[in-house]
Design a protein around this motif. Structure first.
Motif, PDB file in Angstrom:
ATOM      1  N   LYS A  16       0.850  -1.204   0.000  1.00  0.00           N
ATOM      2  CA  LYS A  16       0.000   0.000   0.000  1.00  0.00           C
ATOM      3  C   LYS A  16       0.879   1.245   0.000  1.00  0.00           C
ATOM      4  N   ALA A  17       0.423   2.275  -0.673  1.00  0.00           N
ATOM      5  CA  ALA A  17       1.165   3.536  -0.771  1.00  0.00           C
ATOM      6  C   ALA A  17       0.976   4.362   0.491  1.00  0.00           C
ATOM      7  N   ASP A  18       2.021   5.123   0.848  1.00  0.00           N
ATOM      8  CA  ASP A  18       1.924   6.033   1.991  1.00  0.00           C
ATOM      9  C   ASP A  18       1.193   7.311   1.607  1.00  0.00           C
ATOM     10  N   GLY A  19       1.130   7.608   0.326  1.00  0.00           N
ATOM     11  CA  GLY A  19       0.464   8.814  -0.139  1.00  0.00           C
ATOM     12  C   GLY A  19       0.543   8.894  -1.650  1.00  0.00           C
ATOM     13  N   PRO A  20      -0.009   9.974  -2.224  1.00  0.00           N
ATOM     14  CA  PRO A  20       0.014  10.121  -3.685  1.00  0.00           C
ATOM     15  C   PRO A  20       1.438  10.171  -4.204  1.00  0.00           C
ATOM     16  N   PRO A  21       1.696   9.862  -5.455  1.00  0.00           N
ATOM     17  CA  PRO A  21       0.728   9.489  -6.487  1.00  0.00           C
ATOM     18  C   PRO A  21       0.334   8.014  -6.388  1.00  0.00           C
ATOM     19  N   TYR A  22      -0.900   7.738  -6.703  1.00  0.00           N
ATOM     20  CA  TYR A  22      -1.425   6.381  -6.665  1.00  0.00           C
ATOM     21  C   TYR A  22      -1.515   5.806  -8.074  1.00  0.00           C
ATOM     22  N   GLU A  30      -9.766   4.183 -11.946  1.00  0.00           N
ATOM     23  CA  GLU A  30      -9.873   4.935 -10.698  1.00  0.00           C
ATOM     24  C   GLU A  30      -8.577   4.783  -9.907  1.00  0.00           C
ATOM     25  N   PRO A  31      -8.254   5.722  -9.023  1.00  0.00           N
ATOM     26  CA  PRO A  31      -7.043   5.589  -8.201  1.00  0.00           C
ATOM     27  C   PRO A  31      -7.142   4.375  -7.279  1.00  0.00           C
ATOM     28  N   THR A  32      -6.019   3.724  -7.068  1.00  0.00           N
ATOM     29  CA  THR A  32      -5.962   2.566  -6.171  1.00  0.00           C
ATOM     30  C   THR A  32      -5.307   2.973  -4.868  1.00  0.00           C
ATOM     31  N   GLU A  33      -5.077   2.011  -3.983  1.00  0.00           N
ATOM     32  CA  GLU A  33      -4.374   2.254  -2.725  1.00  0.00           C
ATOM     33  C   GLU A  33      -2.883   1.975  -2.882  1.00  0.00           C
ATOM     34  N   TYR A  34      -2.439   1.696  -4.092  1.00  0.00           N
ATOM     35  CA  TYR A  34      -1.074   1.254  -4.324  1.00  0.00           C
ATOM     36  C   TYR A  34      -0.235   2.342  -4.979  1.00  0.00           C
ATOM     37  N   PRO A  35       1.088   2.323  -4.746  1.00  0.00           N
ATOM     38  CA  PRO A  35       1.947   3.374  -5.306  1.00  0.00           C
ATOM     39  C   PRO A  35       2.012   3.319  -6.827  1.00  0.00           C
ATOM     40  N   GLY A  40       3.064  -3.864 -12.092  1.00  0.00           N
ATOM     41  CA  GLY A  40       2.183  -5.026 -12.057  1.00  0.00           C
ATOM     42  C   GLY A  40       0.732  -4.587 -12.089  1.00  0.00           C
ATOM     43  N   ILE A  41      -0.157  -5.534 -11.916  1.00  0.00           N
ATOM     44  CA  ILE A  41      -1.590  -5.262 -11.972  1.00  0.00           C
ATOM     45  C   ILE A  41      -2.041  -4.631 -10.665  1.00  0.00           C
ATOM     46  N   THR A  42      -2.711  -3.493 -10.770  1.00  0.00           N
ATOM     47  CA  THR A  42      -3.284  -2.833  -9.594  1.00  0.00           C
ATOM     48  C   THR A  42      -4.777  -2.641  -9.814  1.00  0.00           C
TER      49      THR A  42
END
Length: 59
Positions: A16-22, A30-35, A40-42
């Motif tokens: 999971k990303a700590d913050g943008p960009p996602y 749509e934006p995901t929770e991942y960096p 890979g597939i998000t």
């Protein structure tokens, strides 16, 4: 034996990303929770849930 022992689908997830960009969801954009830097597939939470329902192991 755990429930996961019967399911052959790889359930690994990107960190999971700590913050943008996602990263954008590969299905709905749509934006995901991942960096954004993840290779890979998000999937966004909605598509991730729908994909889990679609590919769930039944037994």
């Amino acid at each position: 034996m755990s429930e996961d022992a019967y399911c052959l689908i790889d359930s690994t997830r990107p960190p999971k990303a700590d913050g943008p960009p996602y990263a954008d969801c590969v299905l709905c954009q749509e934006p995901t929770e991942y960096p954004e830097s993840y290779k890979g597939i998000t999937l966004c939470p909605v598509c991730e849930w729908q994909e889990a329902q679609r590919t769930a192991c039944s037994g």
